[in-house]
Design a protein around this motif. Structure first.
Motif, PDB file in Angstrom:
ATOM      1  N   ALA A   1       0.811  -1.217   0.000  1.00  0.00           N
ATOM      2  CA  ALA A   1       0.000   0.000   0.000  1.00  0.00           C
ATOM      3  C   ALA A   1       0.847   1.271   0.000  1.00  0.00           C
ATOM      4  CB  ALA A   1      -0.931   0.004   1.213  1.00  0.00           C
ATOM      5  N   LEU A   2       2.148   1.155   0.240  1.00  0.00           N
ATOM      6  CA  LEU A   2       3.031   2.309   0.314  1.00  0.00           C
ATOM      7  C   LEU A   2       4.110   2.206  -0.760  1.00  0.00           C
ATOM      8  CD1 LEU A   2       3.491   2.549   4.192  1.00  0.00           C
ATOM      9  CD2 LEU A   2       2.048   3.985   2.758  1.00  0.00           C
ATOM     10  N   PRO A   3       4.710   3.347  -1.123  1.00  0.00           N
ATOM     11  CA  PRO A   3       5.813   3.302  -2.101  1.00  0.00           C
ATOM     12  C   PRO A   3       6.953   2.408  -1.624  1.00  0.00           C
ATOM     13  CG  PRO A   3       5.065   5.561  -1.748  1.00  0.00           C
ATOM     14  CD  PRO A   3       4.363   4.718  -0.726  1.00  0.00           C
ATOM     15  N   SER A   4       7.761   1.996  -2.536  1.00  0.00           N
ATOM     16  CA  SER A   4       8.861   1.076  -2.231  1.00  0.00           C
ATOM     17  C   SER A   4       9.771   1.642  -1.142  1.00  0.00           C
ATOM     18  CB  SER A   4       9.673   0.814  -3.497  1.00  0.00           C
ATOM     19  OG  SER A   4      10.775  -0.014  -3.215  1.00  0.00           O
ATOM     20  N   GLY A   5      10.016   0.841  -0.122  1.00  0.00           N
ATOM     21  CA  GLY A   5      10.905   1.236   0.962  1.00  0.00           C
ATOM     22  C   GLY A   5      10.237   1.995   2.084  1.00  0.00           C
ATOM     23  N   MET A   6       9.023   2.509   1.864  1.00  0.00           N
ATOM     24  CA  MET A   6       8.364   3.322   2.882  1.00  0.00           C
ATOM     25  C   MET A   6       7.782   2.473   4.011  1.00  0.00           C
ATOM     26  SD  MET A   6       8.645   6.529   2.455  1.00  0.00           S
ATOM     27  CE  MET A   6       7.334   7.088   3.534  1.00  0.00           C
ATOM     28  N   ALA A   7       7.292   1.280   3.702  1.00  0.00           N
ATOM     29  CA  ALA A   7       6.685   0.440   4.727  1.00  0.00           C
ATOM     30  C   ALA A   7       7.692   0.070   5.809  1.00  0.00           C
ATOM     31  CB  ALA A   7       6.108  -0.828   4.098  1.00  0.00           C
ATOM     32  N   GLU A   8       8.948  -0.205   5.394  1.00  0.00           N
ATOM     33  CA  GLU A   8       9.981  -0.556   6.363  1.00  0.00           C
ATOM     34  C   GLU A   8      10.325   0.606   7.278  1.00  0.00           C
ATOM     35  OE1 GLU A   8      10.013  -1.141   3.248  1.00  0.00           O
ATOM     36  OE2 GLU A   8      10.315  -3.289   2.907  1.00  0.00           O
ATOM     37  N   LEU A   9       9.971   1.832   6.879  1.00  0.00           N
ATOM     38  CA  LEU A   9      10.221   3.011   7.701  1.00  0.00           C
ATOM     39  C   LEU A   9       9.009   3.405   8.523  1.00  0.00           C
ATOM     40  CD1 LEU A   9      11.839   5.561   8.541  1.00  0.00           C
ATOM     41  CD2 LEU A   9      10.970   6.653   6.456  1.00  0.00           C
TER      42      LEU A   9
ATOM     43  N   ALA B   1      15.573   2.404  11.343  1.00  0.00           N
ATOM     44  CA  ALA B   1      14.981   2.288  10.010  1.00  0.00           C
ATOM     45  C   ALA B   1      15.173   3.576   9.212  1.00  0.00           C
ATOM     46  CB  ALA B   1      13.494   1.947  10.128  1.00  0.00           C
ATOM     47  N   ALA B   2      15.029   4.726   9.867  1.00  0.00           N
ATOM     48  CA  ALA B   2      15.235   6.002   9.180  1.00  0.00           C
ATOM     49  C   ALA B   2      16.699   6.208   8.817  1.00  0.00           C
ATOM     50  CB  ALA B   2      14.740   7.152  10.056  1.00  0.00           C
ATOM     51  N   ALA B   3      17.607   5.731   9.668  1.00  0.00           N
ATOM     52  CA  ALA B   3      19.036   5.903   9.407  1.00  0.00           C
ATOM     53  C   ALA B   3      19.497   5.112   8.202  1.00  0.00           C
ATOM     54  CB  ALA B   3      19.844   5.501  10.641  1.00  0.00           C
ATOM     55  N   ILE B   4      18.907   3.950   7.955  1.00  0.00           N
ATOM     56  CA  ILE B   4      19.313   3.121   6.817  1.00  0.00           C
ATOM     57  C   ILE B   4      18.366   3.289   5.634  1.00  0.00           C
ATOM     58  CG2 ILE B   4      20.354   1.418   8.351  1.00  0.00           C
ATOM     59  CD1 ILE B   4      17.936  -0.388   7.801  1.00  0.00           C
ATOM     60  N   TRP B   5      17.446   4.249   5.720  1.00  0.00           N
ATOM     61  CA  TRP B   5      16.454   4.470   4.673  1.00  0.00           C
ATOM     62  C   TRP B   5      17.144   4.889   3.373  1.00  0.00           C
ATOM     63  CZ3 TRP B   5      12.877   9.315   4.328  1.00  0.00           C
ATOM     64  CH2 TRP B   5      11.912   9.108   3.331  1.00  0.00           C
TER      65      TRP B   5
ATOM     66  N   PRO C   1      14.832   6.622  -4.005  1.00  0.00           N
ATOM     67  CA  PRO C   1      14.952   7.775  -4.910  1.00  0.00           C
ATOM     68  C   PRO C   1      14.740   9.090  -4.171  1.00  0.00           C
ATOM     69  CG  PRO C   1      13.538   6.060  -5.854  1.00  0.00           C
ATOM     70  CD  PRO C   1      13.781   5.678  -4.432  1.00  0.00           C
ATOM     71  N   GLY C   2      15.687   9.995  -4.297  1.00  0.00           N
ATOM     72  CA  GLY C   2      15.573  11.309  -3.687  1.00  0.00           C
ATOM     73  C   GLY C   2      15.877  11.360  -2.204  1.00  0.00           C
ATOM     74  N   VAL C   3      16.299  10.250  -1.612  1.00  0.00           N
ATOM     75  CA  VAL C   3      16.604  10.228  -0.179  1.00  0.00           C
ATOM     76  C   VAL C   3      18.072  10.602   0.013  1.00  0.00           C
ATOM     77  CG1 VAL C   3      16.631   8.857   1.929  1.00  0.00           C
ATOM     78  CG2 VAL C   3      14.847   8.477   0.224  1.00  0.00           C
ATOM     79  N   SER C   4      18.328  11.870   0.248  1.00  0.00           N
ATOM     80  CA  SER C   4      19.686  12.345   0.502  1.00  0.00           C
ATOM     81  C   SER C   4      20.014  12.189   1.983  1.00  0.00           C
ATOM     82  CB  SER C   4      19.806  13.812   0.090  1.00  0.00           C
ATOM     83  OG  SER C   4      18.931  14.608   0.872  1.00  0.00           O
ATOM     84  N   THR C   5      21.238  12.527   2.328  1.00  0.00           N
ATOM     85  CA  THR C   5      21.633  12.479   3.736  1.00  0.00           C
ATOM     86  C   THR C   5      20.780  13.424   4.575  1.00  0.00           C
ATOM     87  OG1 THR C   5      23.899  12.044   3.020  1.00  0.00           O
ATOM     88  CG2 THR C   5      23.581  12.651   5.314  1.00  0.00           C
ATOM     89  N   ALA C   6      20.476  14.599   4.034  1.00  0.00           N
ATOM     90  CA  ALA C   6      19.664  15.566   4.769  1.00  0.00           C
ATOM     91  C   ALA C   6      18.273  15.016   5.046  1.00  0.00           C
ATOM     92  CB  ALA C   6      19.559  16.873   3.982  1.00  0.00           C
ATOM     93  N   VAL C   7      17.664  14.364   4.053  1.00  0.00           N
ATOM     94  CA  VAL C   7      16.329  13.789   4.240  1.00  0.00           C
ATOM     95  C   VAL C   7      16.369  12.668   5.269  1.00  0.00           C
ATOM     96  CG1 VAL C   7      14.475  12.527   3.095  1.00  0.00           C
ATOM     97  CG2 VAL C   7      15.574  14.449   1.932  1.00  0.00           C
ATOM     98  N   SER C   8      17.392  11.827   5.204  1.00  0.00           N
ATOM     99  CA  SER C   8      17.517  10.738   6.164  1.00  0.00           C
ATOM    100  C   SER C   8      17.672  11.266   7.583  1.00  0.00           C
ATOM    101  CB  SER C   8      18.708   9.853   5.795  1.00  0.00           C
ATOM    102  OG  SER C   8      18.843   8.781   6.708  1.00  0.00           O
ATOM    103  N   VAL C   9      18.498  12.289   7.753  1.00  0.00           N
ATOM    104  CA  VAL C   9      18.703  12.883   9.079  1.00  0.00           C
ATOM    105  C   VAL C   9      17.420  13.531   9.582  1.00  0.00           C
ATOM    106  CG1 VAL C   9      19.895  14.753  10.290  1.00  0.00           C
ATOM    107  CG2 VAL C   9      21.187  13.180   8.842  1.00  0.00           C
ATOM    108  N   ALA C  10      16.694  14.224   8.692  1.00  0.00           N
ATOM    109  CA  ALA C  10      15.425  14.835   9.087  1.00  0.00           C
ATOM    110  C   ALA C  10      14.422  13.773   9.528  1.00  0.00           C
ATOM    111  CB  ALA C  10      14.853  15.658   7.942  1.00  0.00           C
ATOM    112  N   ALA C  11      14.419  12.625   8.825  1.00  0.00           N
ATOM    113  CA  ALA C  11      13.523  11.533   9.207  1.00  0.00           C
ATOM    114  C   ALA C  11      13.878  10.982  10.577  1.00  0.00           C
ATOM    115  CB  ALA C  11      13.580  10.423   8.160  1.00  0.00           C
ATOM    116  N   VAL C  12      15.174  10.827  10.861  1.00  0.00           N
ATOM    117  CA  VAL C  12      15.594  10.348  12.183  1.00  0.00           C
ATOM    118  C   VAL C  12      15.157  11.323  13.266  1.00  0.00           C
ATOM    119  CG1 VAL C  12      17.582   9.817  13.642  1.00  0.00           C
ATOM    120  CG2 VAL C  12      17.552   9.049  11.272  1.00  0.00           C
ATOM    121  N   ALA C  13      15.363  12.613  13.037  1.00  0.00           N
ATOM    122  CA  ALA C  13      14.971  13.626  14.027  1.00  0.00           C
ATOM    123  C   ALA C  13      13.465  13.606  14.269  1.00  0.00           C
ATOM    124  CB  ALA C  13      15.417  15.011  13.560  1.00  0.00           C
TER     125      ALA C  13
END
Length: 399
Positions: free
Chosen positions: A238-246, A260-264, A267-279
């Motif tokens: 039901a979610l885009p690829s990789g999103m369910a695991e997060l 899960a956010a740290a290893i996310w 497409p388009g997932v830069s270091t900044a996006v990954s860090v923002a997700a962890v926060a």
């Protein structure tokens, strides 16, 4: 009736899922147990024991008198609220919730003040952010510090919004002839006399209380980990690829969600996006931590739903601040002396391959814990000296 039937149906589905996927359930349970035993238990137990001792010997009331002007000015809370705030920020969600519930049971805060204090003290463990996420999950310590600062700043922003709408007590503090230190010392003595326990009795009760609470915390974490793993097949399509695991780990449990956010990756997932997700995950804290807070406030008139709303606001603030401050932080790092920042500045650049652990078991260790103890012991010693000086300098109650 409907709620009871719903809970029963969910329980039956979980049992069926565990029977159908025993290996997945076991691995998820082991992951939750690993995080609890290596991080939460040794990191949280000293703070829970310390708070019980502080409460038994009246230091809460002493803190309240000394910090009353600051807490009133910043957060519209009584001075006694400073200690739960400090414990929550220095230790983690459960310590802040337990301390807040204690103040409410003793009528040291009103219901409205207790709700705000519960939200303000519901913070992730700084040791987890600085050591485990930075050095363990990401293998980049400077990112752990950046995430911690973002979570703290976003909490202050959220607190500012809450205080703008918080109630003000109508009564004002009366002017007293005695000094602030005298008032603090008298409050400590009066509270300790009312408690009446010896040091040995208070220490035994504190250890027993802390271990019991942490066993409950561990049960919540293991349960949330198992649910996240077993429910994954239900939403993976039901979610885009990789999103369910997060999404599922982030929703249910902050430690596993942060991993899960740290290893996310995607497409388009830069270091900044990954860090923002962890926060954002750490600011949200997860349903597991929220249920732990709900258990802590059992027996009081504090409610869980307002806390959930505040944590959602905190998560939004954290994600936005992380994205906004990412470029300025890189600019500042590159402007510092090159011999100090060459390696660190390079690590902050997007596009660098992250040396991440292959699974949570490699990332979650207790190796970083001993380094925190010198600072903890130093802080405890300074605290003891301060209050010993108050007792010596201030005149005893003349009766």
């Amino acid at each position: 009736m409907a709620r009871t039937i719903l809970y029963a149906a969910i329980s039956i589905l979980l049992v069926a899922a565990i029977i159908r996927q025993p290996d997945e359930a076991f691995q998820a349970s082991l992951q939750g147990l690993t995080i609890w035993w290596n991080i939460v238990f040794p990191g949280l137990l000293p703070f829970l024991v310390l708070f019980e001792l502080i409460a038994a010997f009246g230091l809460i009331h002493g803190f309240g008198v000394l910090l009353r002007p600051i807490m009133r000015g910043l957060f519209k809370l009584p001075g006694e609220a400073a200690l739960p705030l400090l414990l929550g920020w220095l230790s983690g969600h459960q310590a802040g919730a337990e301390a807040t519930a204690t103040l409410r049971r003793d009528n040291l805060v009103t219901r409205s003040e207790g709700q705000r204090l519960l939200a303000l003290s519901h913070m992730p463990n700084p040791l987890f952010m600085l050591v485990v996420i930075g050095a363990g999950f990401l293998h980049r310590p400077e990112l752990g510090l950046f995430i911690a600062v973002i979570v703290w700043l976003s909490a202050l922003c959220t607190a500012l919004w809450i205080s703008l709408f918080g109630e003000r007590r109508a009564k004002s503090l009366s002017h007293q002839k005695t000094s602030l230190l005298d008032n603090a010392a008298n409050a400590i003595v009066t509270s300790h006399d009312r408690d009446g326990r010896s040091f040995g009795k208070a220490l035994g009760d504190a250890v027993s209380f802390g271990v019991q609470k942490l066993l409950i915390v561990g049960g919540f974490m293991i349960f949330a980990s198992v649910v996240a793993r077993l429910a994954l097949p239900l939403i993976v399509h039901a979610l885009p690829s990789g999103m369910a695991e997060l999404v599922l780990p982030a929703l249910l449990e902050s430690h596993i969600g942060a991993y899960a956010a740290a290893i996310w990756q995607g497409p388009g997932v830069s270091t900044a996006v990954s860090v923002a997700a962890v926060a954002a995950v750490l600011a949200w804290s997860g349903i597991s931590a929220l249920l732990q807070a709900g258990y802590a406030i059992t027996g009081t008139d504090l409610k869980l739903m307002p806390l959930i709303g505040v944590k959602l606001l905190h998560a939004i603030h954290a994600a936005v601040l992380a994205l906004l401050l990412w470029e300025p932080v890189q600019t500042v790092m590159t402007s510092l002396p090159s011999q100090l920042t060459d390696a660190t500045a390079a690590m902050l650049q997007d596009g660098i391959t992250l040396n991440r652990p292959s699974n949570a078991y490699e990332a979650v260790t207790a190796l970083g814990l001993p380094s925190i103890w010198p600072y903890t012991l130093t802080a405890a010693a300074v605290l003891a000296i301060i209050f010993a000086a108050i007792r010596v300098i201030s005149p005893r109650d003349k009766r």
